[in-house]
Design an enzyme around this catalytic site. Structure first.
Site, PDB file in Angstrom:
ATOM      1  N   ASP A  33       0.010   1.160   0.471  1.00  0.00           N
ATOM      2  CA  ASP A  33      -1.240   1.342   1.067  1.00  0.00           C
ATOM      3  C   ASP A  33      -1.733   2.601   1.530  1.00  0.00           C
ATOM      4  O   ASP A  33      -0.836   3.562   1.082  1.00  0.00           O
ATOM      5  CB  ASP A  33      -1.644   0.194   2.026  1.00  0.00           C
ATOM      6  CG  ASP A  33      -0.711   0.441   3.147  1.00  0.00           C
ATOM      7  OD1 ASP A  33       0.057   1.242   3.264  1.00  0.00           O
ATOM      8  OD2 ASP A  33      -0.903  -0.224   4.011  1.00  0.00           O
ATOM      9  N   LYS A  46      -0.938  -3.242  -5.443  1.00  0.00           N
ATOM     10  CA  LYS A  46      -0.620  -3.369  -3.952  1.00  0.00           C
ATOM     11  C   LYS A  46      -0.733  -4.657  -3.405  1.00  0.00           C
ATOM     12  O   LYS A  46       0.452  -5.090  -3.053  1.00  0.00           O
ATOM     13  CB  LYS A  46      -1.600  -2.399  -3.016  1.00  0.00           C
ATOM     14  CG  LYS A  46      -1.195  -2.434  -1.501  1.00  0.00           C
ATOM     15  CD  LYS A  46      -2.371  -2.243  -0.578  1.00  0.00           C
ATOM     16  CE  LYS A  46      -3.043  -3.516  -0.325  1.00  0.00           C
ATOM     17  NZ  LYS A  46      -3.975  -3.480   0.815  1.00  0.00           N
TER      18      LYS A  46
END
Length: 210
Positions: free
Chosen positions: A139, A121
């Site tokens: 996320d 991420k």
């Protein structure tokens, strides 16, 4: 509505509503963004933005952060979630930047993943926000919103969601789509109480019954 149709229509709505979305994290260079994203794990961008000015004044470069003790870093970030762990990660990240990359934030996935505190991420945020690469950071907001509105179906992991989104969103849109989905999840399609009445894609959303 097919998934392909939903993707196309949802992306078009976001293009019209948010033609130039930006991250809400404050930064002035790739190193500062990398620090901010590491701090943002399980912490709000608003809180991170209160912390980073002092951190960057104290340690304005990777070299300065690498030379700092964990205790010194902790003092700057103590109001963040999990400050002990994040202080160690920031120190390790900075030391690896200095030792392996000449103090420069690398711009490829494998090199970014070699940095302490950096997962997919975070790496994708750097690639898409700093360099505009066709990368999709997943996320909690992106993972939830993608499933709720019907861009994914039964996705089990962030990586699975990432692969589906990157396969179905035009490469030129991917850096913006990361922000579209995050901001939509943060302000409209909230986890506990989605604001469907004020949603620009409610008529395209699986959750809303379409």
């Amino acid at each position: 509505m097919t998934r392909r149709e939903r993707f196309d229509r949802v992306m078009e709505r976001f293009r019209q509503a948010m033609p130039d979305p930006k991250t809400e994290l404050n930064y002035s260079n790739p190193f500062e963004l990398l620090c901010a994203v590491i701090l943002s794990a399980q912490c709000t961008d608003k809180r991170v933005n209160l912390i980073t000015p002092g951190l960057f004044r104290a340690f304005p470069t990777p070299q300065a952060l690498a030379a700092a003790s964990v205790e010194e870093i902790f003092e700057c970030i103590c109001s963040c979630s999990y400050p002990n762990n994040k202080a160690r990660l920031l120190q390790g990240m900075a030391r690896t930047l200095v030792s392996d990359f000449g103090g420069e934030v690398p711009r490829n996935m494998d090199s970014l993943l070699s940095l302490p505190g950096v997962g997919r991420k975070t790496a994708n945020v750097i690639l898409s926000v700093v360099w505009g690469d066709a990368a999709m950071a997943v996320d909690t907001h992106v993972f939830r919103v993608s499933e709720r509105i019907g861009l994914t179906t039964g996705s089990k992991t962030p990586l699975q969601t990432e692969k589906i989104l990157t396969a179905n969103i035009p490469a030129a849109d991917l850096p913006r789509a990361h922000h579209w989905l995050i901001l939509h999840g943060r302000y409209v399609c909230k986890a506990r109480r989605p604001d469907c009445a004020n949603c620009i894609i409610a008529d395209l959303c699986r959750h809303a019954g379409h």
